[in-house]
Design a protein around this motif. Sequence first.
Motif, mmCIF file in Angstrom:
data_model
loop_
_atom_site.group_PDB
_atom_site.id
_atom_site.type_symbol
_atom_site.label_atom_id
_atom_site.label_comp_id
_atom_site.label_asym_id
_atom_site.label_seq_id
_atom_site.Cartn_x
_atom_site.Cartn_y
_atom_site.Cartn_z
ATOM 1 N N ASP A 74 60.933 106.673 21.447
ATOM 2 C CA ASP A 74 61.326 107.918 22.239
ATOM 3 C C ASP A 74 60.708 106.412 23.760
ATOM 4 O O ASP A 74 59.235 106.550 24.213
ATOM 5 C CB ASP A 74 59.790 108.623 22.753
ATOM 6 N N PRO A 75 61.695 106.491 24.338
ATOM 7 C CA PRO A 75 61.477 105.160 26.180
ATOM 8 C C PRO A 75 60.337 105.826 26.601
ATOM 9 O O PRO A 75 59.431 105.439 27.807
ATOM 10 C CB PRO A 75 62.853 105.201 26.341
ATOM 11 N N GLY A 76 60.570 107.521 27.003
ATOM 12 C CA GLY A 76 60.140 108.105 27.669
ATOM 13 C C GLY A 76 58.600 108.383 27.988
ATOM 14 O O GLY A 76 57.373 108.181 28.230
ATOM 15 N N ALA A 77 57.897 108.482 25.853
ATOM 16 C CA ALA A 77 56.480 108.223 26.087
ATOM 17 C C ALA A 77 55.386 106.895 26.199
ATOM 18 O O ALA A 77 55.149 106.956 26.270
ATOM 19 C CB ALA A 77 56.612 109.272 24.236
ATOM 20 N N THR A 78 57.015 106.215 26.179
ATOM 21 C CA THR A 78 56.678 104.428 25.567
ATOM 22 C C THR A 78 56.211 104.643 26.727
ATOM 23 O O THR A 78 54.486 104.022 27.261
ATOM 24 C CB THR A 78 57.272 104.103 24.949
ATOM 25 N N ALA A 79 56.372 105.226 28.215
ATOM 26 C CA ALA A 79 57.223 104.261 29.643
ATOM 27 C C ALA A 79 55.004 105.366 29.915
ATOM 28 O O ALA A 79 54.070 104.378 30.720
ATOM 29 C CB ALA A 79 57.035 105.480 30.383
ATOM 30 N N ASN A 86 44.132 103.890 32.522
ATOM 31 C CA ASN A 86 43.329 104.817 32.835
ATOM 32 C C ASN A 86 41.439 103.398 32.801
ATOM 33 O O ASN A 86 41.530 102.404 31.683
ATOM 34 C CB ASN A 86 42.275 105.532 32.077
ATOM 35 N N ALA A 87 40.760 103.603 33.402
ATOM 36 C CA ALA A 87 39.568 102.813 33.583
ATOM 37 C C ALA A 87 38.758 102.226 32.508
ATOM 38 O O ALA A 87 38.227 101.635 32.446
ATOM 39 C CB ALA A 87 38.888 103.553 34.811
ATOM 40 N N ALA A 88 38.456 103.507 31.569
ATOM 41 C CA ALA A 88 38.174 103.681 30.415
ATOM 42 C C ALA A 88 38.536 102.311 29.703
ATOM 43 O O ALA A 88 38.389 101.291 28.450
ATOM 44 C CB ALA A 88 38.521 105.024 29.418
ATOM 45 N N TYR A 89 39.931 102.029 29.886
ATOM 46 C CA TYR A 89 40.433 100.755 29.458
ATOM 47 C C TYR A 89 40.608 99.611 30.485
ATOM 48 O O TYR A 89 40.802 98.465 29.331
ATOM 49 C CB TYR A 89 42.161 100.808 28.693
ATOM 50 N N ALA A 90 39.669 99.609 30.839
ATOM 51 C CA ALA A 90 39.690 98.146 31.926
ATOM 52 C C ALA A 90 39.529 97.193 31.272
ATOM 53 O O ALA A 90 40.257 96.087 31.514
ATOM 54 C CB ALA A 90 38.871 97.819 33.287
ATOM 55 N N GLN A 91 38.254 96.820 30.250
ATOM 56 C CA GLN A 91 38.494 95.668 29.814
ATOM 57 C C GLN A 91 39.012 95.360 28.966
ATOM 58 O O GLN A 91 39.418 93.594 28.455
ATOM 59 C CB GLN A 91 36.913 95.332 28.883
ATOM 60 N N HIS A 92 40.709 95.500 28.937
ATOM 61 C CA HIS A 92 42.108 94.878 27.759
ATOM 62 C C HIS A 92 42.458 94.554 28.747
ATOM 63 O O HIS A 92 43.843 94.490 28.264
ATOM 64 C CB HIS A 92 42.283 96.456 26.691
ATOM 65 N N GLN A 93 42.937 95.275 29.956
ATOM 66 C CA GLN A 93 44.489 95.936 30.148
ATOM 67 C C GLN A 93 44.648 94.023 31.586
ATOM 68 O O GLN A 93 43.985 93.411 31.466
ATOM 69 C CB GLN A 93 44.140 96.837 31.981
ATOM 70 N N PRO A 94 45.313 93.669 31.584
ATOM 71 C CA PRO A 94 46.899 94.564 31.759
ATOM 72 C C PRO A 94 47.586 94.402 30.200
ATOM 73 O O PRO A 94 47.165 93.491 29.541
ATOM 74 C CB PRO A 94 47.673 94.132 32.953
ATOM 75 N N PHE A 95 48.502 95.629 29.892
ATOM 76 C CA PHE A 95 48.842 95.140 28.559
ATOM 77 C C PHE A 95 50.376 95.243 29.180
ATOM 78 O O PHE A 95 51.006 95.945 29.774
ATOM 79 C CB PHE A 95 49.142 97.012 28.317
ATOM 80 N N ASP A 96 50.465 94.461 28.361
ATOM 81 C CA ASP A 96 51.869 93.646 27.425
ATOM 82 C C ASP A 96 53.142 94.601 26.698
ATOM 83 O O ASP A 96 54.666 93.853 27.050
ATOM 84 C CB ASP A 96 52.095 92.126 28.078
ATOM 85 N N SER A 97 52.296 94.916 25.795
ATOM 86 C CA SER A 97 53.768 96.012 25.438
ATOM 87 C C SER A 97 52.307 96.561 24.335
ATOM 88 O O SER A 97 51.816 97.077 23.959
ATOM 89 C CB SER A 97 53.758 94.563 23.812
ATOM 90 N N VAL A 98 53.467 97.111 23.948
ATOM 91 C CA VAL A 98 52.329 98.419 22.473
ATOM 92 C C VAL A 98 51.944 97.703 21.443
ATOM 93 O O VAL A 98 51.340 98.193 20.850
ATOM 94 C CB VAL A 98 53.992 99.219 21.743
ATOM 95 N N GLU A 99 52.591 96.474 21.144
ATOM 96 C CA GLU A 99 51.559 96.157 20.233
ATOM 97 C C GLU A 99 49.938 95.555 20.389
ATOM 98 O O GLU A 99 48.858 95.970 19.987
ATOM 99 C CB GLU A 99 52.507 94.492 19.801
ATOM 100 N N GLN A 100 50.391 94.988 21.871
ATOM 101 C CA GLN A 100 49.401 94.658 22.785
ATOM 102 C C GLN A 100 47.248 95.814 22.326
ATOM 103 O O GLN A 100 46.323 96.393 22.150
ATOM 104 C CB GLN A 100 49.327 94.553 23.696
ATOM 105 N N ILE A 101 48.807 96.970 23.112
ATOM 106 C CA ILE A 101 47.962 98.574 23.373
ATOM 107 C C ILE A 101 47.327 98.839 21.659
ATOM 108 O O ILE A 101 46.299 99.332 21.799
ATOM 109 C CB ILE A 101 48.486 99.714 23.535
ATOM 110 N N LEU A 102 48.559 99.263 20.703
ATOM 111 C CA LEU A 102 47.378 99.404 19.305
ATOM 112 C C LEU A 102 46.305 98.452 18.791
ATOM 113 O O LEU A 102 45.888 98.568 18.306
ATOM 114 C CB LEU A 102 48.634 98.745 18.415
ATOM 115 N N HIS A 103 46.772 96.690 18.783
ATOM 116 C CA HIS A 103 45.584 96.329 19.219
ATOM 117 C C HIS A 103 44.315 96.863 19.936
ATOM 118 O O HIS A 103 43.163 96.139 19.004
ATOM 119 C CB HIS A 103 46.088 94.082 19.062
ATOM 120 N N ALA A 104 44.437 96.801 21.099
ATOM 121 C CA ALA A 104 43.154 96.428 21.819
ATOM 122 C C ALA A 104 42.487 97.905 22.171
ATOM 123 O O ALA A 104 41.462 98.339 21.721
ATOM 124 C CB ALA A 104 43.751 96.750 22.636
#
Length: 294
Positions: A62-67, A75-93
Amino acid sequence: MTGVSLAEAAKALGEEEGRKFRRLMERGVKIPPQPRVLEELRQCIRRKEQDVRVLARVINQDPGATAMLFKVVTNAAYAQHQPFDSVEQILHAVGIRQTVNLMQAIVLAGLVKVDKNQAAYEAFWARSQAVAQIAMLIADDRVAVCNIFPDQAYLAGIFHDCGVLLLLQRFPAYCAEMHLGEPGRWVDLDEEDRKFSADHSVVGYIVSRYWRLPEFICDAIRLHHHITEMGDHEARSMIAILQLAIEIYYRDQHVPNPEWARIKDEVMPELGLGDDTLPEFVDIVIERFHASQH
């Protein structure tokens, strides 16, 4: 496809609420089904799938949902993990279950369309997205006090008023009668009941149960206007986060919040805040909110 029927979702409603809901269904209010991407993610959760490559492939369908997922995790709640380069990285972090929670909220935002009252529809989602993003920041800061996490707060923030959108979709007069096009105005529960024999909180509760959200989030959606009537309910902290997020949103928009005076003495202690600490807390949240919008 979902794991719970509308009849099962409505079981927890009282007699009067259940009667109103059945009447709304008879009048053509439609509860949106979960899209395929969510059902596939739910199947992955059920079989305890831990391979983020598999989960990322499902999300990327779902490209729209992925974007939108990439946008939400700025969001600043995830500031320590940014920037995210892939969905895999988001899932990990962020975590697998937490990412699925974010996806549930994101796909709802793209699912319900309104043909008329387009300006009100766009304003609704702008408000919902802002409240959800602010709720994430409150949860991130107050997690030690109330044990609510940013993904859960975002999920509740997006879903808590989705009943308004479904009523707006079904009843052309709803927008004008509820004054949704007026700055600083929101739905008056008594007026909604009198004019439409409806309660958007109940509709939102049914959607959240039908979509199998965590039970305490469903309860918070159903009762988010009634914190003063709640005892030691596990959804109480979530409602407090939602209501403070709404108050901060109103302050940022420089319009009065008609509910705040009635509920603030219930909300602030629930989040470990007082009259002396609230102003600075609000300023910090607004600053973090705007920083994540760029």
